[in-house]
Design a protein around this motif. Sequence first.
Motif, PDB file in Angstrom:
ATOM      1  N   ASP A  38      -8.166   6.259  -0.382  1.00  0.00           N
ATOM      2  CA  ASP A  38      -6.823   5.848  -0.795  1.00  0.00           C
ATOM      3  C   ASP A  38      -6.319   6.720  -1.937  1.00  0.00           C
ATOM      4  O   ASP A  38      -7.048   6.982  -2.909  1.00  0.00           O
ATOM      5  CB  ASP A  38      -6.833   4.399  -1.294  1.00  0.00           C
ATOM      6  N   VAL A  39      -5.067   7.148  -1.859  1.00  0.00           N
ATOM      7  CA  VAL A  39      -4.419   7.796  -3.005  1.00  0.00           C
ATOM      8  C   VAL A  39      -4.143   6.713  -4.035  1.00  0.00           C
ATOM      9  O   VAL A  39      -3.553   5.672  -3.719  1.00  0.00           O
ATOM     10  CB  VAL A  39      -3.110   8.491  -2.586  1.00  0.00           C
ATOM     11  N   VAL A  40      -4.583   6.935  -5.268  1.00  0.00           N
ATOM     12  CA  VAL A  40      -4.453   5.900  -6.301  1.00  0.00           C
ATOM     13  C   VAL A  40      -3.645   6.348  -7.516  1.00  0.00           C
ATOM     14  O   VAL A  40      -3.156   5.511  -8.273  1.00  0.00           O
ATOM     15  CB  VAL A  40      -5.838   5.407  -6.774  1.00  0.00           C
ATOM     16  N   MET A  41      -3.494   7.651  -7.706  1.00  0.00           N
ATOM     17  CA  MET A  41      -2.869   8.111  -8.943  1.00  0.00           C
ATOM     18  C   MET A  41      -2.282   9.503  -8.739  1.00  0.00           C
ATOM     19  O   MET A  41      -2.878  10.353  -8.068  1.00  0.00           O
ATOM     20  CB  MET A  41      -3.911   8.128 -10.061  1.00  0.00           C
ATOM     21  N   LYS A 100       0.820  -1.199   0.000  1.00  0.00           N
ATOM     22  CA  LYS A 100       0.000   0.000   0.000  1.00  0.00           C
ATOM     23  C   LYS A 100       0.860   1.257   0.000  1.00  0.00           C
ATOM     24  O   LYS A 100       1.853   1.346   0.721  1.00  0.00           O
ATOM     25  CB  LYS A 100      -0.925   0.003   1.225  1.00  0.00           C
ATOM     26  N   ASN A 101       0.458   2.208  -0.836  1.00  0.00           N
ATOM     27  CA  ASN A 101       1.088   3.536  -0.978  1.00  0.00           C
ATOM     28  C   ASN A 101       2.416   3.533  -1.729  1.00  0.00           C
ATOM     29  O   ASN A 101       2.989   4.610  -1.953  1.00  0.00           O
ATOM     30  CB  ASN A 101       1.271   4.225   0.380  1.00  0.00           C
ATOM     31  N   ASP A 102       2.920   2.358  -2.125  1.00  0.00           N
ATOM     32  CA  ASP A 102       4.093   2.349  -3.004  1.00  0.00           C
ATOM     33  C   ASP A 102       3.712   2.998  -4.328  1.00  0.00           C
ATOM     34  O   ASP A 102       2.576   2.868  -4.796  1.00  0.00           O
ATOM     35  CB  ASP A 102       4.561   0.920  -3.263  1.00  0.00           C
ATOM     36  N   LYS A 103       4.662   3.670  -4.943  1.00  0.00           N
ATOM     37  CA  LYS A 103       4.392   4.379  -6.194  1.00  0.00           C
ATOM     38  C   LYS A 103       5.113   3.684  -7.337  1.00  0.00           C
ATOM     39  O   LYS A 103       6.322   3.473  -7.277  1.00  0.00           O
ATOM     40  CB  LYS A 103       4.806   5.840  -6.061  1.00  0.00           C
TER      41      LYS A 103
END
Length: 549
Positions: free
Chosen positions: A200-203, A72-75
């Motif tokens: 959730d941040v997705v993009m 989670k949250n890895d880019k």
Amino acid sequence: MHTAHYQFWPARLPKHLTLPETTLYENLVISSKKYPNKTAIHYYGKTLKYQQLADEVEQLAGYLEAELGVKKNDKLLLFMQNSPQFLISFFAILRLQAVVIPANPMSTIDDLAFYVNDCGVRHALTGQELYDKAAPLKETTSLETIIVASYVSYIDKEKAIGDLPPEVKNPPESFPEDVIWEEALAKTSKPSSYRGTKEDVVMIPYTSGTTGLPKGCVHTNNTIQANTFGASYWMNMTADTVTLTTLPLFHVTGLLHTALAPIAAGSSMVMLTRWDRNYAARAIETYGCSHWINISTMLIDFLAIPDLEDYDISSLDVIGGGGSPLPEAVGEQLYKRTGLRYVEGYGLSETISHTHFNPPDRPKMQCLGIPSFDVDARVIDPSTGEEVTLNEEGELIVNGPQVFKGYHNRDEDNKKAHIDLDGKTFFRTGDIVKRDDEGYFFLVDRLKRMINAAGFKVWPTEVESILYKHPSIQQACVVSAPDEKRGETVKAFVIPESDAAESLTANDIIEWSKRQMAAYKYPRIVEFRDSFPTTSSGKILWRELQKDN
């Protein structure tokens, strides 16, 4: 909040849209359960069903988690052209509650290094034709692993309805230092349970950097869902809609309107990796495409097909786009050919595509449209922050559910980009617009693009719009040029129609322009070109032309 536009609101649509609390990834899951055997993607002769799409997303997510340790949250950098692999990668990243960093295929190595460093990216998914740009980053940045996709794996050459782009038909190559797409999907690891939420941040799409360094726009499931469902409802998408997907998917408009909204509706996409006007015309005829969101330069090229009358494009129900206003003359040509009015919209990376849409049954030409669901749009004096009156030019500011959560790692930019008004926080777009008495908004130009000719404001978009009315001009781009007396003057770059290329002169255009616009606006300089530099989404790179002065 202004409400004059409500009288022209599309019939049978609510003015407020209650957003689902499910996520983008769950949109795909739901559609795959509802329509498992329905075609999700037509891609150069091959089809991918909804269940196949969802299964491959699960397979890739399993590999990313088990083999690369993605959490989670890895880019992750997504560096591909339009392809089934792009969407499989996109949803696999979301499946793990990780974050997509989409990159323009035209990006340089330096561009990519900036994104990777800004977000601490460790893993990338790329098309094999772009691998040579990504590979050097493993030596100089945090990038560790690249998964390489060959588009040819998802096509059927025998059933394709036209010529294939080189990058689509190129055979798979070997990349011993990295991971081949098929190897990743061959692993049998199942990803852990999905626990995604609307927050959730997705993009994080990056701005083009036209006003400085690129800035990452942080978007959540919720901000993107606002426009995913807003677009689907506004454009009357159903499971039987067939969308022509020609805009690049790394770009918010292409992704939102020609992939995410169709997937939420359970409809089909006819996907092109590279723009090809003849392939597009065959696709509309062959697959019965009903919806086509594009950009004005793409439509201009499409309408210039010499034998367009030979194609049956009667299945089209909705055609529209954004990026730059469609010249009125082109809109009239489209109407004569199809009976359809071009439905323009307006938006930014910061708003994950649109904040404004033209009502499909009452569009206005060269118009951004009216505010979309739950959008409060105002026009202010950029110097004072005070609202201006109707039909007065000013900066557009917007408040709505699709507005991003801020720029990634840019606290100072975030402060400058927002303004408080009437108890709400608005995003400052930097675009100069005006609002008419019916609540429709019209783009004047970018605040940074204005030409100051002897003290008079000249907006290039307005001059371009008039030039498009000239019967011998196919495309035009207006920039400023230095002038000893006026400080700046107006220069027009012109691509003539093919039948006028030999006879049309610069003086012809200048003299014609004098009769069409105010004395301070008409171009003093005209330069002919065979083509214009453009982004991969089709926008003319006016700054590149500006440099040539």
